[in-house]
Design an enzyme around this catalytic site. Structure first.
Site, mmCIF file in Angstrom:
data_model
loop_
_atom_site.group_PDB
_atom_site.id
_atom_site.type_symbol
_atom_site.label_atom_id
_atom_site.label_comp_id
_atom_site.label_asym_id
_atom_site.label_seq_id
_atom_site.Cartn_x
_atom_site.Cartn_y
_atom_site.Cartn_z
ATOM 1 N N LYS A 163 0.836 -1.210 0.000
ATOM 2 C CA LYS A 163 0.000 0.000 0.000
ATOM 3 C C LYS A 163 0.868 1.256 0.000
ATOM 4 C CE LYS A 163 -2.262 -0.945 3.857
ATOM 5 N NZ LYS A 163 -1.578 -2.184 4.277
ATOM 6 N N ARG A 170 -9.368 0.319 9.492
ATOM 7 C CA ARG A 170 -8.874 -1.031 9.752
ATOM 8 C C ARG A 170 -9.914 -1.899 10.454
ATOM 9 N NH1 ARG A 170 -3.167 0.568 9.365
ATOM 10 N NH2 ARG A 170 -1.835 -1.245 9.499
ATOM 11 N N ARG A 194 11.918 -6.662 5.149
ATOM 12 C CA ARG A 194 11.868 -5.218 4.888
ATOM 13 C C ARG A 194 12.847 -4.461 5.787
ATOM 14 N NH1 ARG A 194 6.131 -2.173 4.905
ATOM 15 N NH2 ARG A 194 6.026 -2.794 7.095
ATOM 16 N N ARG A 231 11.755 -2.271 11.047
ATOM 17 C CA ARG A 231 10.704 -1.657 11.881
ATOM 18 C C ARG A 231 10.414 -2.609 13.032
ATOM 19 N NH1 ARG A 231 5.663 0.279 8.167
ATOM 20 N NH2 ARG A 231 4.533 -0.773 9.789
ATOM 21 N N ARG A 259 -0.038 -8.898 13.456
ATOM 22 C CA ARG A 259 -0.625 -7.944 12.507
ATOM 23 C C ARG A 259 -1.452 -8.655 11.439
ATOM 24 N NH1 ARG A 259 4.499 -5.177 10.496
ATOM 25 N NH2 ARG A 259 3.209 -3.694 9.342
HETATM 26 P P1 AMP Z 1 0.979 0.748 9.034
HETATM 27 O O1 AMP Z 1 2.178 1.549 8.684
HETATM 28 O O2 AMP Z 1 -0.249 1.184 8.282
HETATM 29 O O3 AMP Z 1 1.204 -0.742 8.927
HETATM 30 O O4 AMP Z 1 0.647 1.045 10.576
HETATM 31 C C1 AMP Z 1 1.581 0.735 11.593
HETATM 32 C C2 AMP Z 1 0.864 0.545 12.914
HETATM 33 O O5 AMP Z 1 0.179 1.765 13.279
HETATM 34 C C3 AMP Z 1 -0.226 -0.516 12.927
HETATM 35 O O6 AMP Z 1 0.305 -1.825 13.121
HETATM 36 C C4 AMP Z 1 -1.084 -0.052 14.093
HETATM 37 O O7 AMP Z 1 -0.471 -0.350 15.336
HETATM 38 C C5 AMP Z 1 -1.056 1.468 13.924
HETATM 39 N N1 AMP Z 1 -2.162 1.936 13.031
HETATM 40 C C6 AMP Z 1 -2.055 2.524 11.809
HETATM 41 N N2 AMP Z 1 -3.260 2.805 11.293
HETATM 42 C C7 AMP Z 1 -4.156 2.366 12.222
HETATM 43 C C8 AMP Z 1 -5.579 2.332 12.281
HETATM 44 N N3 AMP Z 1 -6.334 2.794 11.268
HETATM 45 N N4 AMP Z 1 -6.157 1.823 13.397
HETATM 46 C C9 AMP Z 1 -5.421 1.365 14.433
HETATM 47 N N5 AMP Z 1 -4.086 1.338 14.435
HETATM 48 C C10 AMP Z 1 -3.448 1.830 13.339
#
Ligand code: AMP
Length: 213
Positions: free
Chosen positions: A13, A88, A125, A158, A169
């Site tokens: 994404k 989400r 990654r 990360r 996740r």
């Molecule tokens: P991402 O970079 O989108 O994978 O987001 C990294 C982390 O941020 C996720 O694993 C969640 O802990 C938190 N996060 C990001 N977006 C959301 C969301 N819409 N709802 C809840 N937690 C989020």
């Protein structure tokens, strides 16, 4: 107008959102990036969210909705927004719908990638601490191991790409996020794009899919 780009962690994404922002006239809004900025800056939101993120769990819906509104307010009205990482779960999809008078969801696109491929992508990654560029130890290594080609910054994993967090996740994605696909299908705005292959070809299909709306 909002286009939701959805998919499991590691589906690409971020990469596709970057391309759509550079070439497709979109403003990218990533809730994960917004949260990471808070963590890096040591804000109160960052302190609340950091540990939850490291474990690979979801940060609270209330906090995310306030971040979403904060980020939307930074963009000009009428902007074409690509939303990466939100909603989400169903509660977040409903919260986003409550903003439809100013920010209607025009399309929700799933980048579809099998779980086995997701695990391989996430565990390999590496991210640059300086400029945020991403690499993969096997598929897209930097020229010098551990050093960013673009800015010379240090590459690291990360914390939420560690094997235990990756599984958390992906399980949360299946349980909480997958129902969101059905939600958008019912609203008539859902499409799927195969997320495996060359990022340029995926971008082409994605762009044509969005233009079809
Ligand atoms: P991402 O970079 O989108 O994978 O987001 C990294 C982390 O941020 C996720 O694993 C969640 O802990 C938190 N996060 C990001 N977006 C959301 C969301 N819409 N709802 C809840 N937690 C989020």
């Amino acid at each position: 107008m909002i286009v939701v780009l959805t998919g499991a962690p590691g589906a690409g994404k971020g990469t596709q959102a970057e391309l759509l922002a550079k070439r497709g006239g979109f403003k990218k809004l990533s809730t994960g990036d917004a949260l990471r900025k808070h963590v890096k800056a040591g804000t109160s939101i960052g302190k609340l969210a950091g540990a939850v993120m490291e474990r690979g769990e979801l940060v609270s819906d209330e906090l995310l909705f306030s971040i979403l509104r904060e980020e939307l307010a930074l963009l000009s009205e009428g902007e074409l927004i690509l939303l990466d990482g939100y909603p989400r779960n169903i509660a977040q999809a409903e919260a986003l719908d409550s903003l439809k008078s100013t920010h209607p969801v025009k399309a929700a696109i799933l980048l579809d990638v099998p779980r086995q491929e997701l695990v391989a992508r996430l565990s390999g990654r590496r991210v640059c601490g300086g400029c945020g560029a991403t690499y993969h130890v096997k598929e897209q290594p930097s020229k010098v191991a551990g050093i960013c080609d673009k800015c010379g910054g240090e590459l690291s994993q990360r914390p939420d790409d560690s094997p235990s967090s990756v599984n958390v996740r992906l399980d949360i994605y299946e349980k909480a996020t997958r129902p969101v696909l059905e939600y958008y299908r019912k609203h008539g705005v859902f499409r799927e794009v195969v997320g495996v292959g060359d990022p340029e070809s995926i971008y082409g299909v994605l762009r044509d899919t969005i233009s079809g709306f």
